[in-house]
Write a protein that holds these residues in place. Structure first.
Motif, short mmCIF file in Angstrom:
data_model
loop_
_atom_site.label_atom_id
_atom_site.label_comp_id
_atom_site.label_asym_id
_atom_site.label_seq_id
_atom_site.Cartn_x
_atom_site.Cartn_y
_atom_site.Cartn_z
N GLY A 32 0.82 -1.21 0.00
CA GLY A 32 0.00 0.00 0.00
C GLY A 32 0.85 1.26 0.00
O GLY A 32 0.52 2.25 -0.68
N LEU A 33 1.96 1.24 0.75
CA LEU A 33 2.85 2.39 0.79
C LEU A 33 3.45 2.68 -0.57
O LEU A 33 3.48 3.83 -1.03
N LEU A 34 3.93 1.63 -1.23
CA LEU A 34 4.53 1.82 -2.55
C LEU A 34 3.48 2.24 -3.58
O LEU A 34 3.76 3.05 -4.47
N ALA A 35 2.28 1.66 -3.45
CA ALA A 35 1.22 1.99 -4.41
C ALA A 35 0.76 3.43 -4.26
O ALA A 35 0.36 4.08 -5.25
N GLY A 36 0.78 3.98 -3.05
CA GLY A 36 0.32 5.35 -2.84
C GLY A 36 1.41 6.40 -2.98
O GLY A 36 1.15 7.59 -2.74
N LEU A 37 2.61 5.97 -3.34
CA LEU A 37 3.72 6.91 -3.40
C LEU A 37 3.50 7.97 -4.48
O LEU A 37 3.60 9.20 -4.21
N TYR A 38 3.14 7.57 -5.70
CA TYR A 38 2.94 8.54 -6.78
C TYR A 38 1.74 9.46 -6.52
O TYR A 38 1.85 10.68 -6.64
N PRO A 39 0.57 8.92 -6.14
CA PRO A 39 -0.55 9.83 -5.85
C PRO A 39 -0.24 10.80 -4.73
O PRO A 39 -0.66 11.97 -4.77
N ALA A 40 0.47 10.35 -3.70
CA ALA A 40 0.80 11.24 -2.59
C ALA A 40 1.73 12.36 -3.05
O ALA A 40 1.57 13.53 -2.66
N LEU A 41 2.73 12.03 -3.87
CA LEU A 41 3.63 13.05 -4.38
C LEU A 41 2.90 14.04 -5.28
O LEU A 41 3.16 15.25 -5.25
N ARG A 42 1.94 13.55 -6.05
CA ARG A 42 1.17 14.44 -6.92
C ARG A 42 0.31 15.39 -6.09
O ARG A 42 0.18 16.58 -6.43
N ALA A 43 -0.26 14.84 -5.01
CA ALA A 43 -1.07 15.71 -4.15
C ALA A 43 -0.20 16.75 -3.46
O ALA A 43 -0.60 17.92 -3.28
N ALA A 44 1.02 16.36 -3.07
CA ALA A 44 1.90 17.29 -2.36
C ALA A 44 2.40 18.41 -3.27
O ALA A 44 2.74 19.51 -2.79
N ARG A 45 2.45 18.18 -4.57
CA ARG A 45 2.97 19.18 -5.51
C ARG A 45 1.93 20.25 -5.88
O ARG A 45 2.26 21.22 -6.56
N MET A 46 0.68 20.06 -5.48
CA MET A 46 -0.36 21.04 -5.85
C MET A 46 -0.13 22.37 -5.12
O MET A 46 0.16 22.40 -3.93
N GLU A 47 -0.32 23.44 -5.89
CA GLU A 47 -0.24 24.79 -5.31
C GLU A 47 -1.61 25.14 -4.73
O GLU A 47 -2.65 24.84 -5.33
N PRO A 48 -1.66 25.83 -3.60
CA PRO A 48 -2.95 26.16 -2.98
C PRO A 48 -3.88 26.97 -3.90
O PRO A 48 -5.08 26.69 -3.97
N VAL A 49 -3.34 27.90 -4.62
CA VAL A 49 -4.18 28.74 -5.48
C VAL A 49 -4.80 27.93 -6.61
O VAL A 49 -5.99 28.01 -6.89
N ASP A 50 -3.97 27.10 -7.26
CA ASP A 50 -4.47 26.26 -8.35
C ASP A 50 -5.51 25.27 -7.85
O ASP A 50 -6.51 25.02 -8.53
N ALA A 51 -5.27 24.69 -6.66
CA ALA A 51 -6.21 23.73 -6.11
C ALA A 51 -7.54 24.37 -5.77
O ALA A 51 -8.63 23.85 -6.07
N LEU A 52 -7.51 25.56 -5.17
CA LEU A 52 -8.76 26.24 -4.82
C LEU A 52 -9.49 26.74 -6.04
O LEU A 52 -10.73 26.78 -6.08
N ARG A 53 -8.73 27.18 -7.10
CA ARG A 53 -9.38 27.67 -8.31
C ARG A 53 -10.11 26.54 -9.03
O ARG A 53 -11.15 26.72 -9.60
#
Length: 391
Positions: free
Chosen positions: A370-391
């Motif tokens: 599960g840790l390895l499987a969630g590595l890419y989605p977690a990194l993608r979520a962490a790279r989101m900018e607050p402004v882009d995410a809220l927009r």
């Protein structure tokens, strides 16, 4: 962000969509269960084969004594072998080419209904032969040290030889004629599990066998406890003939442990790949669903970032969620695998064999998947900018 808060957020994220979380964990459940069942069944099957391993083959040791100008092994030397720890029975046998076809008659009368004169093999043996060949006395008794000391002219017939000669009762002390001499039949040996050819032979004491060229021991039959055959195979020549041990040829069975390990490795090689494929499918499912979850929770991610959550906090949350999914699948899969092994063993009436380390490692493996499987989605979520995410 405190660990307890992180744990609560991850648990809330999983419980928000329980059906989706259960279906996501199903792939890991199948993969872990398949691995546990495969490894457990392989170990159980290997142990069962050892349990049903032919005990006769696993405990039989034969020492062949080559012909020589002087006897390499004496009749009394067998006693030295029986003193070895692990030896359950032993007997010496003497065979010769000239004694392989000797005329044997049941009586002097001519009976048209049966054969009264046959060509049979005559063999000399020590008194412990019935135990050494894993047989039993169907009638009468086997000759003992007293018969040898007195030089009694007695014989024991193999079961088949007794049938051919028509010897069915011993209460009247029947005799058989070997050559021109009569010998009293004192027993019938049968149900041989080893050296079955002796069932058609006439068995003589060594003192009588000398008349037919059976002077020297040609073989020593040894039975051991399970697991002791290899050791006895090394010690028997020294016990029988210390000065000529290298000249004796020993035949020992293969260790049952090697058979068990071979079977277990073969089963693992055949079915382990199936469990790995199922586990990979489960990991892909976790990665896919976690990625979809990230896309659905973009607004939540933006709000958390705007409120001060760092990238590592967002990544840790989604990694923990995917790890919990894998851990749940590992626990359920390990439980299903253990129950399946017990059920299979109950149906087959086997003794279940399961390494405790496997049951403990399965949930850990699920969490790691599960840790390895969630590595890419977690990194993608962490790279989101607050402004882009809220927009």
């Amino acid at each position: 962000m405190k660990i307890l808060d992180l744990w609560n957020e991850a648990a809330a994220g999983l419980l928000a969509r329980p059906v989706r979380s259960a279906l996501t964990a199903l792939g890991t459940v199948l993969g872990i269960a398949t691995l546990v069942i495969t490894l457990g069944t392989a170990a159980t099957a290997g142990n069962q084969i050892v349990g049903r391993f032919d005990e006769l083959t696993a405990t039989s040791v034969t020492v062949d004594v080559p012909g020589d100008d002087r006897p390499l092994v004496g009749w009394d030397d067998v006693r030295e072998v029986t003193r070895l720890r692990g030896v359950t029975s032993a007997a010496a046998v003497a065979e010769a080419k000239e004694s392989a076809n000797i005329s044997v008659r049941a009586n002097e009368l001519v009976d048209p209904s049966r054969m009264t004169e046959l060509t049979l093999t005559v063999v000399a043996s020590s008194p412990g032969l019935p135990e050494a060949v894993k047989g039993r006395m169907l009638q009468g008794r086997y000759f003992d040290a007293g018969h040898l000391a007195r030089g009694d002219r007695v014989v024991v017939l193999g079961e088949r030889a007794a049938q051919l000669l028509g010897v069915t009762r011993l209460d009247r002390a029947p005799a058989v004629f070997i050559g021109t001499h009569a010998y009293t039949v004192i027993g019938v040996l049968g149900d041989l599990r080893r050296e079955k050819s002796l069932g058609s032979a006439v068995l003589l004491p060594p003192t009588i066998g000398q008349r037919f060229g059976l002077r020297e021991v040609t073989r020593v039959l040894i039975n051991t406890s399970i697991g002791a055959a290899d050791l006895i195979a090394k010690q028997a020549p020294l016990a029988l003939s210390p000065s000529n041990a290298a000249m004796l040829q020993v035949t020992a069975p293969q260790s049952p442990t090697r058979a068990r390990d071979g079977v277990e490795n073969d089963v693992n090689a055949l079915f382990l790949i199936l469990g790995l494929v199922s586990l990979v499918v489960g990991a892909v499912g976790i990665a896919n669903v976690t990625l979809v979850t990230v896309m659905e929770r973009v607004t939540e991610i933006g709000l958390r970032r705007a409120l001060g959550a760092a990238r590592r906090h967002v990544a840790a949350q989604f990694l923990l969620e995917s790890s919990l999914t894998g851990l749940t699948g590992g626990v359920v899969g390990a439980s299903v695998g253990v129950v399946a092994i017990v059920v299979i063993c109950a149906v087959k009436q086997w003794t279940p064999v399961l390494d405790v380390r496997l049951a403990v490692a399965a949930p850990i493996a699920g969490a790691l998947v599960g840790l390895l499987a969630g590595l890419y989605p977690a990194l993608r979520a962490a790279r989101m900018e607050p402004v882009d995410a809220l927009r």
